[in-house]
Design a protein around this motif. Structure first.
Motif: not given
Ligand code: S3P
Length: 425
Positions: A19-22, A24-26, A92-94, A163-168, A310-312, A338-340
């Motif tokens: 998993d990409k998100s996990i 990065h966070r690790a 964007g996550t980085t 906005v619901a955003s995990a990155q924010i 399911l945003v991605d 505003v994604k990639e």
């Molecule tokens: C991610 C959050 C999502 C997603 C991105 C990875 C993350 O973006 O689109 O590929 O790892 O936090 P947003 O939560 O900003 O929409």
């Protein structure tokens, strides 16, 4: 260039990369924790390698051998001022999560990224971090990277994001580790919650109340992390198998965190035959095996509430809709602009080349199916998920589909082409 031709069906048993998100966070949490962390199942995609490189530039010793990464954490205040500009590449996550950590440091840093990332909105992260006390500047009055960050002296805040955003959310929570008092983020809907879960696993007190989450400063302790397969990568093969009658595919050890499983719900609603087996826990995250059998899918009206889950996956859901019988509406997906890449516009232009009846809506897509797909010359716009979604569509097309600049797939899914060849019959 990736070349795709029509296949008969999908069959086999596979695993997908971590998993990409996990991943990065690790690396991020390990770097600012005390002691050693070992990560297994790490995604060796370019995005996660960008995160590793940024932390190496701040003096963190990281040994990466394939999917195993060993990080020697230096504690919350152990990062060193980077001598060079930190490069987040396409990630964007980085950039956004790291901004949160850098806002807490008593040093100066500059963060940049590739051409795509330098066009993506950063004010949504910079504004709350400035309000916490960091001094941050960027192009166009702080809206775009490169960003210059002078951190330190933060105070906790209560931040309501539109906005619901995990990155924010994650950027603010990570800054909260360095702030006095507590820090709360409230979102309109819960976005992926990997940061909250992993912070708790590293020993931080995290409280959730509805769509609000609160952290307090604390000490993180290094640990062992097992990363499950990325459901966002599995999604490409799930759609290929689900939409091709006669297919039978097993994807093992996929992350099934409920904030990420919207793709399963939507495909089932479209009539897909999907079962979950071996549901278990991978550290603090659910995981299991996904079994898909092919069927004729049907169009649906997707409600906007499900989008954060399911945003991605929307590019590949659009492909499923192109093959489904009836009309599909996707709404509440304005964030895709505003994604990639501007994913709404690019999905429309590239699927039209393949003979799909599709229109862009102000915040989504309208897709009429089923379509007789024809092979086409696809431009990925350097967007990994567009490249893979169009490759999946090509499996259903008469004639050859070519994906230009398919190297961008390595951003999140090295080995995608080979895995596809393994299961295509
Ligand atoms: C991610 C959050 C999502 C997603 C991105 C990875 C993350 O973006 O689109 O590929 O790892 O936090 P947003 O939560 O900003 O929409």
């Amino acid at each position: 260039m990736l070349i795709i031709e029509k296949i008969g069906r999908i069959s086999g048993t596979i695993t997908v990369p971590g998993d990409k998100s996990i991943s990065h966070r690790a690396v991020m949490l390990a770097a600012i924790s005390k002691g050693k962390t070992i990560v297994e199942g790490f995604l060796q995609g370019q995005d996660c390698l960008s995160t590793i490189n940024c932390f190496r530039s701040m003096g963190i010793d990281i040994k990466q051998q394939g999917q195993r990464v060993e990080i020697a954490g230096r504690g919350l205040t152990g990062l060193q001022e980077p001598k060079e500009v930190l490069d987040a590449g396409n990630s964007g996550t980085t950039m956004r999560l790291l901004s949160g950590i850098l806002a807490g440091q008593n040093f100066f840093s500059v963060l940049t990224g590739d051409q795509s990332l330098r066009q993506r909105p950063m004010a949504r992260v910079i504004e709350p971090l400035k309000q916490m006390g960091a001094s941050i500047s960027g192009r166009q009055s702080g809206q775009l990277a490169p960003l210059g960050i002078s951190g330190g002296g933060l105070q906790g805040i209560i931040w309501e994001t539109p906005v619901a955003s995990a990155q924010i959310k994650s950027a603010i929570l990570l800054a909260g580790l360095y702030a006095s008092g507590k820090t709360t983020v409230k979102e309109p809907a819960i976005s992926r919650d990997h940061t909250e879960r992993m912070l708790a696993a590293f020993g931080i007190q995290v409280e959730r109340e509805g769509t609000a989450v609160t952290v307090r400063p604390g000490i993180l302790e290094g640990r062992h992390i097992l990363v499950p397969g990325d459901i966002s990568s599995a999604a490409f093969f799930m759609v290929a198998a689900a939409a091709k009658p006669g297919s039978h595919l097993v994807i093992k050890d996929v992350g099934l965190n409920p904030t990420r499983t919207g793709i399963i719900d939507v495909l089932r609603q479209m009539g897909a035959d999907i079962e979950i087996e071996n549901l278990r826990s991978f550290g603090g995250e659910e995981a299991g095996d996904i079994i898909i059998r092919g069927a004729q899918l049907k169009g649906i009206e997707m409600q906007s509430e499900i989008v954060p889950r399911l945003v991605d996956e929307i590019p590949v859901i659009a492909v499923a809709a192109a093959l489904a019988d009836g009309v599909t509406y996707i709404r509440g997906a304005g964030e895709l602009k505003v994604k990639e890449s501007n994913r709404l516009a690019v999905i429309v232009s590239e699927l039209r080349k393949m003979g799909v009846q599709i229109n862009e809506l102000p915040d989504g897509l309208e897709i009429n199916g089923p379509n007789k797909i024809r092979g086409a010359a696809i431009n990925s716009y350097h967007d990994h998920r567009i490249a893979m979604a169009m490759a999946v569509c090509g499996l259903f097309g008469e004639g050859k589909t070519t994906i230009a600049d398919s190297a961008c797939i390595d951003i999140s899914f090295p080995g995608f082409g080979e895995l596809l060849r393994q299961i295509a019959r």
